[in-house]
Design an enzyme around this catalytic site. Structure first.
Site, PDB file in Angstrom:
ATOM      1  N   ASP A  50       0.798  -1.237   0.000  1.00 15.44           N
ATOM      2  CA  ASP A  50       0.000   0.000   0.000  1.00 15.44           C
ATOM      3  C   ASP A  50       0.831   1.288   0.000  1.00 15.44           C
ATOM      4  O   ASP A  50       0.287   2.375   0.190  1.00 15.44           O
ATOM      5  CB  ASP A  50      -0.974   0.052   1.193  1.00 15.44           C
ATOM      6  CG  ASP A  50      -2.134  -0.918   1.007  1.00 15.44           C
ATOM      7  OD1 ASP A  50      -2.299  -1.421  -0.114  1.00 15.44           O
ATOM      8  OD2 ASP A  50      -2.871  -1.142   1.986  1.00 15.44           O
TER       9      ASP A  50
ATOM     10  N   HIS B  84      29.827   7.307  -4.085  1.00 18.45           N
ATOM     11  CA  HIS B  84      28.392   7.556  -3.922  1.00 18.45           C
ATOM     12  C   HIS B  84      27.862   6.932  -2.635  1.00 18.45           C
ATOM     13  O   HIS B  84      26.839   6.250  -2.614  1.00 18.45           O
ATOM     14  CB  HIS B  84      27.607   7.060  -5.146  1.00 18.45           C
ATOM     15  CG  HIS B  84      27.707   7.989  -6.317  1.00 18.45           C
ATOM     16  ND1 HIS B  84      27.159   7.729  -7.543  1.00 18.45           N
ATOM     17  CD2 HIS B  84      28.294   9.214  -6.443  1.00 18.45           C
ATOM     18  CE1 HIS B  84      27.413   8.734  -8.380  1.00 18.45           C
ATOM     19  NE2 HIS B  84      28.108   9.648  -7.725  1.00 18.45           N
TER      20      HIS B  84
ATOM     21  N   ASP C   8      27.850  15.850  -0.823  1.00 16.29           N
ATOM     22  CA  ASP C   8      27.465  16.019  -2.232  1.00 16.29           C
ATOM     23  C   ASP C   8      25.941  16.056  -2.219  1.00 16.29           C
ATOM     24  O   ASP C   8      25.289  15.027  -1.995  1.00 16.29           O
ATOM     25  CB  ASP C   8      28.004  14.828  -3.049  1.00 16.29           C
ATOM     26  CG  ASP C   8      27.745  14.972  -4.552  1.00 16.29           C
ATOM     27  OD1 ASP C   8      26.908  15.808  -4.937  1.00 16.29           O
ATOM     28  OD2 ASP C   8      28.378  14.220  -5.325  1.00 16.29           O
TER      29      ASP C   8
ATOM     30  N   ASP D 105      23.922  20.266  -8.303  1.00 19.37           N
ATOM     31  CA  ASP D 105      24.796  19.128  -7.972  1.00 19.37           C
ATOM     32  C   ASP D 105      26.087  19.726  -7.420  1.00 19.37           C
ATOM     33  O   ASP D 105      26.964  20.122  -8.186  1.00 19.37           O
ATOM     34  CB  ASP D 105      25.046  18.295  -9.246  1.00 19.37           C
ATOM     35  CG  ASP D 105      25.904  17.068  -8.960  1.00 19.37           C
ATOM     36  OD1 ASP D 105      26.136  16.757  -7.787  1.00 19.37           O
ATOM     37  OD2 ASP D 105      26.348  16.427  -9.944  1.00 19.37           O
TER      38      ASP D 105
ATOM     39  N   HIS E   2      37.165   9.052 -11.304  1.00 19.05           N
ATOM     40  CA  HIS E   2      35.941   9.427 -12.040  1.00 19.05           C
ATOM     41  C   HIS E   2      36.235  10.577 -12.990  1.00 19.05           C
ATOM     42  O   HIS E   2      37.318  11.152 -12.989  1.00 19.05           O
ATOM     43  CB  HIS E   2      34.788   9.747 -11.076  1.00 19.05           C
ATOM     44  CG  HIS E   2      35.049  10.893 -10.132  1.00 19.05           C
ATOM     45  ND1 HIS E   2      34.931  12.213 -10.510  1.00 19.05           N
ATOM     46  CD2 HIS E   2      35.406  10.910  -8.819  1.00 19.05           C
ATOM     47  CE1 HIS E   2      35.176  12.990  -9.466  1.00 19.05           C
ATOM     48  NE2 HIS E   2      35.486  12.231  -8.429  1.00 19.05           N
TER      49      HIS E   2
ATOM     50  N   HIS F 141      29.905  16.314 -16.036  1.00 16.71           N
ATOM     51  CA  HIS F 141      28.762  15.749 -16.769  1.00 16.71           C
ATOM     52  C   HIS F 141      27.793  16.887 -17.004  1.00 16.71           C
ATOM     53  O   HIS F 141      27.844  17.912 -16.319  1.00 16.71           O
ATOM     54  CB  HIS F 141      28.111  14.593 -15.983  1.00 16.71           C
ATOM     55  CG  HIS F 141      27.719  14.945 -14.571  1.00 16.71           C
ATOM     56  ND1 HIS F 141      26.587  15.651 -14.261  1.00 16.71           N
ATOM     57  CD2 HIS F 141      28.339  14.697 -13.378  1.00 16.71           C
ATOM     58  CE1 HIS F 141      26.512  15.804 -12.944  1.00 16.71           C
ATOM     59  NE2 HIS F 141      27.566  15.249 -12.384  1.00 16.71           N
TER      60      HIS F 141
ATOM     61  N   HIS G  29      22.619  13.686 -13.867  1.00 14.38           N
ATOM     62  CA  HIS G  29      23.487  13.343 -15.005  1.00 14.38           C
ATOM     63  C   HIS G  29      22.602  13.567 -16.224  1.00 14.38           C
ATOM     64  O   HIS G  29      21.865  12.678 -16.649  1.00 14.38           O
ATOM     65  CB  HIS G  29      23.970  11.894 -14.926  1.00 14.38           C
ATOM     66  CG  HIS G  29      24.895  11.670 -13.759  1.00 14.38           C
ATOM     67  ND1 HIS G  29      25.308  10.436 -13.356  1.00 14.38           N
ATOM     68  CD2 HIS G  29      25.497  12.551 -12.907  1.00 14.38           C
ATOM     69  CE1 HIS G  29      26.126  10.554 -12.311  1.00 14.38           C
ATOM     70  NE2 HIS G  29      26.251  11.832 -12.020  1.00 14.38           N
TER      71      HIS G  29
ATOM     72  N   GLU H 279      34.026  18.802 -11.141  1.00  8.78           N
ATOM     73  CA  GLU H 279      34.077  18.133  -9.848  1.00  8.78           C
ATOM     74  C   GLU H 279      35.275  17.215  -9.653  1.00  8.78           C
ATOM     75  O   GLU H 279      35.120  16.007  -9.448  1.00  8.78           O
ATOM     76  CB  GLU H 279      32.788  17.340  -9.630  1.00  8.78           C
ATOM     77  CG  GLU H 279      32.390  16.426 -10.786  1.00  8.78           C
ATOM     78  CD  GLU H 279      31.123  15.623 -10.467  1.00  8.78           C
ATOM     79  OE1 GLU H 279      31.104  14.964  -9.428  1.00  8.78           O
ATOM     80  OE2 GLU H 279      30.169  15.677 -11.266  1.00  8.78           O
TER      81      GLU H 279
ATOM     82  N   TYR I 147      41.000  10.677  -3.708  1.00  3.76           N
ATOM     83  CA  TYR I 147      40.470   9.709  -2.744  1.00  3.76           C
ATOM     84  C   TYR I 147      41.573   8.727  -2.389  1.00  3.76           C
ATOM     85  O   TYR I 147      42.041   7.979  -3.257  1.00  3.76           O
ATOM     86  CB  TYR I 147      39.269   8.967  -3.357  1.00  3.76           C
ATOM     87  CG  TYR I 147      38.260   9.917  -3.982  1.00  3.76           C
ATOM     88  CD1 TYR I 147      37.221  10.464  -3.227  1.00  3.76           C
ATOM     89  CD2 TYR I 147      38.378  10.292  -5.330  1.00  3.76           C
ATOM     90  CE1 TYR I 147      36.316  11.354  -3.796  1.00  3.76           C
ATOM     91  CE2 TYR I 147      37.484  11.182  -5.909  1.00  3.76           C
ATOM     92  CZ  TYR I 147      36.459  11.710  -5.146  1.00  3.76           C
ATOM     93  OH  TYR I 147      35.573  12.593  -5.713  1.00  3.76           O
TER      94      TYR I 147
ATOM     95  N   ARG J  96      36.335  16.031  -2.567  1.00  4.10           N
ATOM     96  CA  ARG J  96      35.801  16.423  -3.886  1.00  4.10           C
ATOM     97  C   ARG J  96      35.242  17.831  -3.741  1.00  4.10           C
ATOM     98  O   ARG J  96      34.680  18.172  -2.698  1.00  4.10           O
ATOM     99  CB  ARG J  96      34.699  15.440  -4.325  1.00  4.10           C
ATOM    100  CG  ARG J  96      34.007  15.825  -5.623  1.00  4.10           C
ATOM    101  CD  ARG J  96      33.245  14.655  -6.269  1.00  4.10           C
ATOM    102  NE  ARG J  96      32.047  14.239  -5.556  1.00  4.10           N
ATOM    103  CZ  ARG J  96      31.929  13.129  -4.854  1.00  4.10           C
ATOM    104  NH1 ARG J  96      32.952  12.305  -4.736  1.00  4.10           N
ATOM    105  NH2 ARG J  96      30.797  12.822  -4.241  1.00  4.10           N
TER     106      ARG J  96
ATOM    107  N   GLU K  63      32.798  20.370  -6.085  1.00  3.61           N
ATOM    108  CA  GLU K  63      31.969  20.323  -7.294  1.00  3.61           C
ATOM    109  C   GLU K  63      31.113  21.583  -7.421  1.00  3.61           C
ATOM    110  O   GLU K  63      30.399  21.961  -6.491  1.00  3.61           O
ATOM    111  CB  GLU K  63      31.037  19.098  -7.220  1.00  3.61           C
ATOM    112  CG  GLU K  63      30.022  19.033  -8.348  1.00  3.61           C
ATOM    113  CD  GLU K  63      29.227  17.734  -8.351  1.00  3.61           C
ATOM    114  OE1 GLU K  63      28.991  17.165  -7.273  1.00  3.61           O
ATOM    115  OE2 GLU K  63      28.826  17.303  -9.458  1.00  3.61           O
TER     116      GLU K  63
HETATM  117  N1  GLY Z   1      26.078  13.735  -7.323  1.00  5.76           N
HETATM  118  C1  GLY Z   1      26.496  12.838  -8.316  1.00  5.76           C
HETATM  119  C2  GLY Z   1      27.582  13.384  -9.118  1.00  5.76           C
HETATM  120  O1  GLY Z   1      28.256  14.282  -8.688  1.00  5.76           O
HETATM  121  O2  GLY Z   1      27.798  13.021 -10.243  1.00  5.76           O
HETATM  122 MN    MN Z   2      28.179  15.615 -10.384  1.00  5.84          MN
HETATM  123 MN    MN Z   3      27.634  15.515  -7.101  1.00  3.18          MN
END
Ligand code: GLY
Ligand code: MN
Ligand code: MN
Length: 439
Positions: free
Chosen positions: A36, A240, A257, A268, A347, A351, A358, A381, A385, A403, A405
């Site tokens: 439900d 993440h 983040d 973001d 990474h 993006h 994204h 970003e 790490y 990070r 960003e």
């Molecule tokens: N928050 C996800 C990224 O930075 O791509």
């Molecule tokens: Mn991002």
């Molecule tokens: Mn991010």
């Protein structure tokens, strides 16, 4: 919701590109969570982009070749009992009156109507594979039409994906869309500042998660753009991480983040800061490298440069930094060519950003990295790490994850940092962490 003119113009622009065919786009499905209870509903970005319609069980049919009724919206009919329990429904009349449909029908009639509406179209623009139930409905109706071909009826013999056209439109942000992004980045930046102010040793990541959510929701944002990442200490080395349930200690860094939505556009933003308000020597050294790389990459963003080159600038600066710390050996050229930096930077730098965190839009054209143009929005970003399972680097950096960003609008003369209100200079961060807020 933006003005109805905006959705009308978007539909007109899309239809201009699909002269030969009809286009069918479905709303997002409702997903059951447990008995439900459903997961919070968010409309499909493409569907919302073209309609502004937020209800589930809806479909948009565009008929560019039709003389009169080009925009057909299928939706749930009015239902008193459902409206008492769940809330307002536009119904068929509302869909026509408030959402610019030339014709509206109950969604339950879609299969029958589709056979009629699709007659005479050569191509059907439809994203096969994204929802099984919709695929079954569409293919059944095409089959039905095929069976009638002897009676002289023509029907779509080709299915093409409309997503390429829509993605390309969404990649270039209009004035209204930039305003929505500015609102999202402003609210999100305030959330980051509040989180810094409320962080002290001994509190839990979930308390800061709650602070962010409080700030976003009390500023009128309807929902997060993605789950908050509130990652302290070694958790920051999980890119993440979303458990958000560790108690923070003096000496930890906290990586947040988090970005929230305004009018379906999301921010973001990532910031990293010391839980006790003072960077250690090692933390400051790494932070300074990441910040330098981020600033250089942002500075590079302007029309005419490639998407890939923004990443290259960040990689170069991060690699220089890792070499200067003695973490990586060899020449700068070797570090970059052998990608040995990727043990600490695994990474990409950017993006696209928009309705989806994204966001859609091609990154390459004819196999080459695409050039930036005014109206595009991208993140920058970089991060470093130092994972505990990674070996062969000075122990003093173990467990550090950083990070930074920001969200960058490409403008005619260069760029604009939409998220600049979120503090990122060491002195600005140290001045506010743990200082609380004035009520
Ligand atoms: N928050 C996800 C990224 O930075 O791509
Ligand atoms: Mn991002
Ligand atoms: Mn991010």
């Amino acid at each position: 919701m933006l003005s109805s003119q905006v959705y009308k113009q978007r539909r007109a622009k899309l239809m201009k590109q699909m002269k030969e065919g009809a286009c069918l786009i479905f709303s997002a499905p409702v997903v059951k969570r447990n008995n439900d209870v459903e997961y919070d509903y968010r409309q499909d970005s493409n569907f919302y982009y073209l309609t502004g319609f937020e209800e589930p069980e809806a479909a948009l049919l565009l008929l560019p070749k039709a003389k009169k009724d080009k925009i057909i919206l299928f939706c749930r009919p009015k239902d008193k009992a459902q409206e008492i329990w769940v809330g307002h429904r536009e119904g068929v009349a509302g869909a026509k009156k408030n959402f610019g449909a030339d014709k509206a029908h109950p969604i339950a009639t879609l299969h029958k109507q589709l056979s009629t509406y699709l007659q005479g179209s050569k191509v059907l623009y439809y994203s096969l594979g994204s929802q099984k139930y919709c695929d079954a409905l569409v293919t059944r109706q095409l089959n039905h039409l095929r069976a009638q071909v002897r009676s002289g009826m023509s029907y779509p013999t080709e299915i093409k994906d409309p997503v390429g056209f829509i993605s390309e439109m969404r990649l270039f942000k209009s004035k209204e869309e930039i305003d929505a992004l500015k609102e999202a980045t402003q609210i999100s930046s305030e959330g980051h500042e509040m989180a810094m102010r409320m962080t002290v040793p001994g509190i839990n990541e979930y308390e800061i998660d709650a602070t962010l959510q409080y700030c976003f929701r009390s500023s009128g944002s309807v929902r997060l753009g993605y789950p908050n990442i509130v990652a302290s200490g070694v958790n920051a080395t999980t890119l993440h991480y979303t458990k958000n349930n560790r108690k923070m200690k003096s000496g930890d860094l906290l990586l947040i983040d988090a970005g929230t939505e305004a009018d379906y556009f999301t921010a973001d933003i990532t910031r990293t800061f010391p839980v006790n308000g003072k960077f250690t020597k090692e933390q400051a050294a790494i932070y300074s490298i990441v910040l330098k790389a981020q600033k250089a990459a942002i500075h590079h963003v302007k029309p005419g440069v490639t998407f890939q080159s923004v990443h290259n600038v960040a990689v170069r600066k991060l690699s220089e930094g890792l070499k200067s710390l003695g973490v990586l050996k060899g020449t700068l050229k070797q570090i970059i060519e052998k990608e040995s930096y990727s043990r600490f930077y695994m990474h990409r730098t950017s993006h696209w950003l928009g309705m989806d965190v994204h966001d859609c839009g091609a990154y390459q054209i004819n196999g080459k990295s695409r050039k930036l143009e005014p109206g595009m929005v991208l993140t920058v970003e970089p991060g470093l790490y130092f994972r505990k399972d990674e070996k062969g680097y000075p122990a003093k950096y173990r467990g550090i994850g950083i990070r930074i960003e920001d969200d960058i609008l490409v403008t005619r003369s260069g760029n604009q940092v939409l998220s600049e209100a979120a503090p990122k200079e060491i002195k600005d961060i140290e001045a506010i962490v743990g200082k609380g807020i004035e009520l």
